[in-house]
Design an enzyme around this catalytic site. Structure first.
Site, mmCIF file in Angstrom:
data_model
loop_
_atom_site.group_PDB
_atom_site.id
_atom_site.type_symbol
_atom_site.label_atom_id
_atom_site.label_comp_id
_atom_site.label_asym_id
_atom_site.label_seq_id
_atom_site.Cartn_x
_atom_site.Cartn_y
_atom_site.Cartn_z
ATOM 1 N N SER A 1 -6.229 15.120 7.041
ATOM 2 C CA SER A 1 -6.478 13.719 7.420
ATOM 3 C C SER A 1 -6.679 12.863 6.169
ATOM 4 O O SER A 1 -7.021 13.378 5.101
ATOM 5 C CB SER A 1 -7.717 13.625 8.309
ATOM 6 O OG SER A 1 -8.882 13.791 7.520
ATOM 7 N N GLY B 1 0.864 -1.187 0.000
ATOM 8 C CA GLY B 1 0.000 0.000 0.000
ATOM 9 C C GLY B 1 0.888 1.219 0.000
ATOM 10 O O GLY B 1 1.520 1.519 1.014
ATOM 11 N N LYS C 1 -7.355 4.258 19.045
ATOM 12 C CA LYS C 1 -7.069 4.822 17.714
ATOM 13 C C LYS C 1 -8.377 4.987 16.918
ATOM 14 O O LYS C 1 -8.543 5.944 16.165
ATOM 15 C CB LYS C 1 -6.072 3.920 16.965
ATOM 16 C CG LYS C 1 -5.736 4.387 15.537
ATOM 17 C CD LYS C 1 -4.999 5.688 15.523
ATOM 18 C CE LYS C 1 -4.467 6.222 14.222
ATOM 19 N NZ LYS C 1 -4.841 5.713 12.959
ATOM 20 N N ASN D 1 -9.637 8.368 15.119
ATOM 21 C CA ASN D 1 -10.081 8.481 13.727
ATOM 22 C C ASN D 1 -11.565 8.857 13.637
ATOM 23 O O ASN D 1 -11.959 9.608 12.735
ATOM 24 C CB ASN D 1 -9.826 7.172 12.959
ATOM 25 C CG ASN D 1 -8.352 6.950 12.686
ATOM 26 O OD1 ASN D 1 -7.793 5.909 13.025
ATOM 27 N ND2 ASN D 1 -7.682 7.922 12.093
ATOM 28 N N SER E 1 -0.348 7.655 1.223
ATOM 29 C CA SER E 1 0.436 8.629 1.990
ATOM 30 C C SER E 1 1.218 7.956 3.115
ATOM 31 O O SER E 1 2.450 8.078 3.194
ATOM 32 C CB SER E 1 -0.490 9.698 2.573
ATOM 33 O OG SER E 1 -1.214 10.311 1.540
ATOM 34 N N ASN F 1 -6.276 2.052 9.297
ATOM 35 C CA ASN F 1 -7.386 2.614 10.067
ATOM 36 C C ASN F 1 -8.512 1.592 10.128
ATOM 37 O O ASN F 1 -8.641 0.727 9.270
ATOM 38 C CB ASN F 1 -7.913 3.882 9.385
ATOM 39 C CG ASN F 1 -6.976 5.070 9.577
ATOM 40 O OD1 ASN F 1 -6.192 5.113 10.522
ATOM 41 N ND2 ASN F 1 -7.071 6.045 8.682
ATOM 42 N N ASN G 1 -11.255 12.136 11.457
ATOM 43 C CA ASN G 1 -11.292 11.965 10.005
ATOM 44 C C ASN G 1 -12.534 12.537 9.323
ATOM 45 O O ASN G 1 -12.427 13.391 8.429
ATOM 46 C CB ASN G 1 -11.086 10.483 9.649
ATOM 47 C CG ASN G 1 -9.673 10.029 9.968
ATOM 48 O OD1 ASN G 1 -9.052 10.522 10.909
ATOM 49 N ND2 ASN G 1 -9.149 9.087 9.207
ATOM 50 N N ASN H 1 -1.701 18.536 9.270
ATOM 51 C CA ASN H 1 -2.031 17.451 8.348
ATOM 52 C C ASN H 1 -3.458 17.526 7.826
ATOM 53 O O ASN H 1 -4.377 17.919 8.526
ATOM 54 C CB ASN H 1 -1.848 16.104 9.053
ATOM 55 C CG ASN H 1 -1.817 14.950 8.074
ATOM 56 O OD1 ASN H 1 -1.167 15.050 7.031
ATOM 57 N ND2 ASN H 1 -2.511 13.875 8.373
HETATM 58 O O1 KPL Z 1 -4.821 8.323 11.063
HETATM 59 C C1 KPL Z 1 -4.894 9.479 10.688
HETATM 60 C C2 KPL Z 1 -5.561 9.692 9.379
HETATM 61 O O2 KPL Z 1 -5.540 10.794 8.847
HETATM 62 O O3 KPL Z 1 -6.116 8.704 8.876
HETATM 63 C C3 KPL Z 1 -4.438 10.595 11.571
HETATM 64 C C4 KPL Z 1 -3.548 10.045 12.656
HETATM 65 C C5 KPL Z 1 -5.665 11.246 12.166
HETATM 66 C C6 KPL Z 1 -3.568 11.623 10.908
HETATM 67 O O4 KPL Z 1 -4.267 12.491 10.099
#
Ligand code: KPL
Length: 299
Positions: free
Chosen positions: A247, A7, A178, A182, A10, A97, A186, A245
């Site tokens: 997401s 994969g 986590k 998300n 990013s 994720n 997200n 960032n």
């Molecule tokens: O896992 C992420 C994502 O964007 O999918 C985080 C850690 C929130 C970073 O943006």
């Protein structure tokens, strides 16, 4: 170590680039990114500044590796598992994720499958290049919790490449934490069209916090000890570390791609329904993203 990174989006490109500083890496992805990496190497910018030359391929079948790090979208996990099963892989680490990826990987694979979470911020700006927009960490361990030689070995391999790594014995709880991160970040950033840092104050903050609180309630209904304020703090920590960032879900929406909403907010919503827990914020976020997905041009 021979490592396959399956994969090359990013996060996969960033992890693959960092690992390639220390290990023999094969990056499995799609053109034109793979073609560009083959041609001129993989450029890693932002928090880092280097270029590496991993092997890059669009064909993930029949590969040999000590470790395969899986970074595909949750909805592509089954295909990744079937493809990896055609090769000889000693251990697999999911850095994806959503929930349930490890079980999907373990089905056809005859090797240990480790669970992992990654909070690095990454954006692939153009073919052959990835920008690290926030240094986070990788937490990994046996998917059912506890310790194992395989997890320790994978942890050492990542740490040797300069990736901030913790080997944990409580992965089921970490995966729910986590998921709360998300669930909070997200969909909220995708719909509000803001960077992660905008969740530290401003109107979207409350939505992200509520989505994380609801996720903690569902985790507890599933027998996993995750406190509501702990979940909100985790969202704040990650939003701060990855403030600049975009997401992954916002990147997907911007590019008109399918999102991981079903594996994140949709997962919380469906577990909540089974357990009789009310999750109005995750329900609304899921439905809004579903409405957007229905209208998006099909791949
Ligand atoms: O896992 C992420 C994502 O964007 O999918 C985080 C850690 C929130 C970073 O943006």
């Amino acid at each position: 170590m021979d490592i396959v990174v399956f994969g090359a989006g990013s996060l996969g490109s960033l992890v693959g680039g960092l690992l390639a500083r220390e290990h023999a890496v094969t990056l499995v992805g799609r053109d034109p990114h793979v073609a560009a990496v083959r041609e001129s190497g993989l450029r890693v910018s932002g928090e880092y500044d280097f270029t590496v030359a991993p092997e890059a391929t669009t064909d993930g079948t029949d590969l040999d590796a000590d470790l395969a790090v899986v970074t595909v979208k949750a909805f592509d996990t089954e295909d990744a598992a079937e493809t990896l099963a055609t090769g000889r892989i000693d251990a697999v680490l999911s850095l994806q994720n959503g929930m349930g990826n490890e079980e999907t990987l373990a089905r056809p694979l005859d090797c240990p499958v480790l669970a992992g979470t990654a909070t690095y911020g990454a954006v692939r700006r153009e073919p052959g290049a990835v920008e690290c927009t926030g240094r986070g960490e990788v937490v990994l361990g046996p998917r059912e919790g506890g310790t194992s030689e395989t997890a320790d070995g994978a942890g050492r391999a990542l740490a040797a490449a300069g990736i901030e790594t913790t080997v944990a014995d409580d992965m089921p709880r970490r995966l729910w934490e986590k998921l709360a991160v998300n669930a909070g970040i997200n969909a909220t950033t995708a719909l509000a069209r803001v960077e992660n840092g905008a969740l530290l104050d401003g109107p979207a903050r409350e939505v992200a916090g509520d989505a994380a609180r609801e996720t903690a309630r569902v985790a507890r209904a599933e027998g996993v000890e995750l406190g509501e304020s702990e979940a909100v703090r985790a969202v704040e920590r990650v939003a701060e570390a990855t403030a600049a960032n975009t997401s992954s879900m916002r990147q997907d929406v911007q590019a008109g791609r399918r999102t991981e909403v079903e594996a994140i907010n949709g997962y919380v919503f469906s577990c909540a329904r089974e357990r009789g827990v009310s999750v109005p914020v995750n329900r609304t976020l899921t439905k809004l993203l579903r409405a957007w997905e229905r209208e998006r041009p099909q791949d």
